[in-house]
Scaffold this motif. Structure first.
Motif, PDB file in Angstrom:
ATOM      1  N   ARG A 166     -28.791 -63.422  88.031  1.00 47.18           N
ATOM      2  CA  ARG A 166     -28.403 -62.451  87.195  1.00 47.18           C
ATOM      3  C   ARG A 166     -29.237 -62.311  86.092  1.00 47.18           C
ATOM      4  O   ARG A 166     -29.322 -61.126  85.598  1.00 47.18           O
ATOM      5  CB  ARG A 166     -27.004 -62.552  86.834  1.00 47.18           C
ATOM      6  CG  ARG A 166     -25.889 -62.716  87.958  1.00 47.18           C
ATOM      7  CD  ARG A 166     -25.937 -61.456  89.071  1.00 47.18           C
ATOM      8  NE  ARG A 166     -24.957 -61.426  89.820  1.00 47.18           N
ATOM      9  CZ  ARG A 166     -24.727 -62.196  91.108  1.00 47.18           C
ATOM     10  NH1 ARG A 166     -25.792 -63.002  91.336  1.00 47.18           N
ATOM     11  NH2 ARG A 166     -23.829 -62.028  91.871  1.00 47.18           N
TER      12      ARG A 166
ATOM     13  N   ALA B 220     -30.360 -59.259  77.233  1.00 49.01           N
ATOM     14  CA  ALA B 220     -29.658 -58.454  78.221  1.00 49.01           C
ATOM     15  C   ALA B 220     -29.464 -56.925  78.004  1.00 49.01           C
ATOM     16  O   ALA B 220     -29.655 -56.163  78.879  1.00 49.01           O
ATOM     17  CB  ALA B 220     -28.437 -59.121  78.638  1.00 49.01           C
ATOM     18  N   TRP B 221     -29.351 -56.643  76.615  1.00 46.42           N
ATOM     19  CA  TRP B 221     -29.112 -55.195  76.138  1.00 46.42           C
ATOM     20  C   TRP B 221     -30.444 -54.300  76.334  1.00 46.42           C
ATOM     21  O   TRP B 221     -30.279 -53.527  76.938  1.00 46.42           O
ATOM     22  CB  TRP B 221     -28.402 -55.056  74.939  1.00 46.42           C
ATOM     23  CG  TRP B 221     -28.447 -53.943  74.310  1.00 46.42           C
ATOM     24  CD1 TRP B 221     -27.382 -53.065  74.505  1.00 46.42           C
ATOM     25  CD2 TRP B 221     -29.115 -53.149  73.485  1.00 46.42           C
ATOM     26  NE1 TRP B 221     -27.383 -51.731  73.971  1.00 46.42           N
ATOM     27  CE2 TRP B 221     -28.816 -51.811  73.177  1.00 46.42           C
ATOM     28  CE3 TRP B 221     -30.516 -53.427  72.805  1.00 46.42           C
ATOM     29  CZ2 TRP B 221     -29.199 -50.906  72.496  1.00 46.42           C
ATOM     30  CZ3 TRP B 221     -30.727 -52.574  71.940  1.00 46.42           C
ATOM     31  CH2 TRP B 221     -30.330 -51.203  71.674  1.00 46.42           C
TER      32      TRP B 221
ATOM     33  N   ARG C  81     -31.503 -54.315  79.986  1.00 41.92           N
ATOM     34  CA  ARG C  81     -30.316 -53.551  80.799  1.00 41.92           C
ATOM     35  C   ARG C  81     -29.611 -54.720  81.974  1.00 41.92           C
ATOM     36  O   ARG C  81     -29.802 -54.356  83.243  1.00 41.92           O
ATOM     37  CB  ARG C  81     -30.845 -52.366  81.403  1.00 41.92           C
ATOM     38  CG  ARG C  81     -31.217 -51.426  80.348  1.00 41.92           C
ATOM     39  CD  ARG C  81     -31.455 -50.043  80.923  1.00 41.92           C
ATOM     40  NE  ARG C  81     -31.830 -49.121  79.769  1.00 41.92           N
ATOM     41  CZ  ARG C  81     -32.063 -47.734  79.940  1.00 41.92           C
ATOM     42  NH1 ARG C  81     -32.318 -47.415  81.149  1.00 41.92           N
ATOM     43  NH2 ARG C  81     -32.792 -47.020  78.972  1.00 41.92           N
ATOM     44  N   ILE C  82     -29.564 -55.730  81.762  1.00 42.27           N
ATOM     45  CA  ILE C  82     -28.828 -56.980  82.464  1.00 42.27           C
ATOM     46  C   ILE C  82     -27.342 -56.772  82.374  1.00 42.27           C
ATOM     47  O   ILE C  82     -26.895 -57.118  81.262  1.00 42.27           O
ATOM     48  CB  ILE C  82     -29.561 -58.319  82.197  1.00 42.27           C
ATOM     49  CG1 ILE C  82     -31.032 -58.000  82.646  1.00 42.27           C
ATOM     50  CG2 ILE C  82     -28.909 -59.268  83.183  1.00 42.27           C
ATOM     51  CD1 ILE C  82     -31.755 -59.425  82.336  1.00 42.27           C
ATOM     52  N   ARG C  83     -26.682 -56.677  83.459  1.00 37.58           N
ATOM     53  CA  ARG C  83     -25.146 -56.533  83.411  1.00 37.58           C
ATOM     54  C   ARG C  83     -24.582 -58.188  83.206  1.00 37.58           C
ATOM     55  O   ARG C  83     -25.063 -58.959  84.185  1.00 37.58           O
ATOM     56  CB  ARG C  83     -24.595 -56.009  84.402  1.00 37.58           C
ATOM     57  CG  ARG C  83     -23.006 -55.661  84.228  1.00 37.58           C
ATOM     58  CD  ARG C  83     -22.282 -54.797  85.199  1.00 37.58           C
ATOM     59  NE  ARG C  83     -22.573 -55.365  86.922  1.00 37.58           N
ATOM     60  CZ  ARG C  83     -21.637 -56.336  87.419  1.00 37.58           C
ATOM     61  NH1 ARG C  83     -20.695 -56.257  86.694  1.00 37.58           N
ATOM     62  NH2 ARG C  83     -22.025 -56.593  88.725  1.00 37.58           N
TER      63      ARG C  83
ATOM     64  N   THR D 237     -21.224 -58.939  82.990  1.00 36.08           N
ATOM     65  CA  THR D 237     -19.733 -59.212  83.197  1.00 36.08           C
ATOM     66  C   THR D 237     -19.896 -59.432  84.686  1.00 36.08           C
ATOM     67  O   THR D 237     -18.686 -59.520  85.123  1.00 36.08           O
ATOM     68  CB  THR D 237     -19.137 -57.681  82.950  1.00 36.08           C
ATOM     69  OG1 THR D 237     -19.824 -56.728  83.839  1.00 36.08           O
ATOM     70  CG2 THR D 237     -19.153 -57.384  81.671  1.00 36.08           C
ATOM     71  N   SER D 238     -20.916 -60.139  85.248  1.00 36.13           N
ATOM     72  CA  SER D 238     -20.692 -60.359  86.692  1.00 36.13           C
ATOM     73  C   SER D 238     -19.996 -61.855  86.837  1.00 36.13           C
ATOM     74  O   SER D 238     -20.215 -62.441  85.837  1.00 36.13           O
ATOM     75  CB  SER D 238     -21.970 -60.690  87.191  1.00 36.13           C
ATOM     76  OG  SER D 238     -22.806 -61.460  86.639  1.00 36.13           O
TER      77      SER D 238
END
Length: 418
Positions: free
Chosen positions: A84, A198-199, A202-204, A206-207
């Motif tokens: 992720r 991550a921001w 653009r890595i999510r 909330t997984s």
């Protein structure tokens, strides 16, 4: 390139400040700068030579683990989390194993083991990099998490505090009283670095794998903390030292036994990896010296003192408690130099007392922050990366958040208010 601007800035700002001081009558300031330059260059060379043996050892061990298939298996355990936050790294790639081992060593405070593993990971990440002179997204995430890495127990800081308490005649002093605050501070810094990168990328976050990682890690930290409750500082240091040594020796023997079972030539595999470690260590020398001499000019010119005094004036103007300002140089210096920050921490404890708020805060900062520019210079330098993109900004953001968190946590834990 931001590192280029920072490096030149250290020299030019330091020179300008030293020139003003000389015109004001400080005729020895430039001698101090020159002496610092030569000392820093020698230090950089000595550090690089000192890394040769350690890096040869650990890269040799890692090569045995690779051929035994254990690195791949170990990486699979954290594959959901790493997949992720490192979407560019293919599943099963050797870089994943090296990154996992590096972060594990950092958590245990095993810096000598973590550095060669991290350099190994950088070389493997470089093999996936489409632009050889520019940091990839995966490299940046790895570097930022390294500079803001979680350390379970700041054993060296605890040991220094206990020693100084004896010198200051304190009886019944427990140098481990900053354990939980430092742990919380480093966890906040790690989280801030992860969120920042991550921001940008653009890595999510909330997984389920990422949330599970933080949940399980938080539970592990809580269990470790409660298991160490009631131990004296000496017992705590001894137990953590035993834990670290047993884990490392167990990993080495496990690698060797697994390799033997697979009929791998263990000795030849070790030599193959050790040769790689030697070449990497030599390549680091110019990058490390470049950063250390620039830091020396900035520090010896007195620029750090001006920055701290300016911050203190603002704090007092706002009507806040300014006691935390005395420990700020530790946090500011830690970004630049680990040994320099350690010296500043000792100075704060000598000036204000090891059991004072200022001394406690200095220890928390030292135990919950990392030498950002050292890590960036060494790791990027090992693979000839010149364009660092958003790595420096995200790493400094994590440092800033970690420093602020350390201050707030110190006030909360030791019953003082801003």
């Amino acid at each position: 390139m931001l590192l280029n601007a920072i490096w030149v800035g250290f020299f030019l700002v330091g020179f300008a400040v030293a020139l003003v001081k000389m015109l004001q009558g400080d005729l020895g300031i430039f001698n101090k700068l020159m002496s610092g330059l030569f000392d820093a260059s020698k230090t950089g060379f000595d550090i690089s030579l000192g890394l040769v043996g350690v890096m040869s050892l650990w890269l040799g061990i890692m090569r045995i683990g690779e051929k035994a298939g254990l690195i791949e298996q170990f990486a699979k355990l954290l594959a959901p989390f790493f997949s992720r936050i490192f979407p560019e790294v293919p599943k099963g790639h050797p870089a994943a194993g090296s990154m996992v081992m590096n972060m594990s060593a950092n958590m245990l405070g095993l810096d000598n083991a973590a550095t060669p593993l991290g350099l190994k990971a950088m070389k493997e990440l470089q093999s996936l990099n489409p632009k050889a002179d520019q940091a990839s997204n995966a490299m940046i995430m790895f570097l930022v998490l390294n500079t803001a890495g979680i350390t379970l127990i700041p054993t060296s800081v605890i040991a220094i505090r206990q020693t100084m308490a004896i010198e200051q005649g304190l009886k019944g002093f427990n140098g481990a009283d900053i354990f939980l605050p430092a742990l919380m501070g480093t966890f906040v810094s790690f989280s801030a670095g992860l969120i920042a990168v991550a921001w940008v990328q653009r890595i999510r976050l909330t997984s389920l794998p990422i949330l599970s990682f933080f949940g399980l890690f938080g539970a592990f930290i809580a269990a470790l903390y409660f298991s160490l409750q009631g131990l004296e500082a000496q017992q705590l240091n001894q137990r953590m030292g035993v834990i670290g040594s047993v884990i490392i020796m167990s990993v080495i023997c496990l690698f060797m036994l697994s390799a033997v079972m697979r009929r791998v030539n263990v000795y030849e595999s070790f030599i193959e990896g050790a040769k790689e470690g030697f070449s990497v260590a030599v390549q680091i020398i110019p990058y490390l010296i470049a950063m250390l001499v620039a830091i020396s000019v900035f520090r010896n010119s007195g620029c750090m003192d001006y920055i701290v005094e300016a911050i203190g004036s603002v704090v007092r103007g706002l009507g806040w408690d300014d006691r935390f300002v005395a420990a700020l140089p530790v946090g500011l210096m830690k970004i630049l130099s680990g040994s320099g920050a350690r010296g500043l921490m000792v100075d704060v404890m000598k000036t204000y007392g090891v059991d004072s708020f200022e001394g406690q805060l200095a220890a928390i900062i030292q135990g919950s922050t990392e030498t950002t520019f050292y890590v960036l210079a060494v790791y990027f330098g090992s693979v000839n990366i010149r364009k660092t993109r958003h790595a420096v900004a995200c790493a400094l953001w994590a440092d800033l958040v970690g420093l602020i968190a350390a201050i707030l946590i110190a006030y909360a834990f030791f019953g003082r208010s801003l």
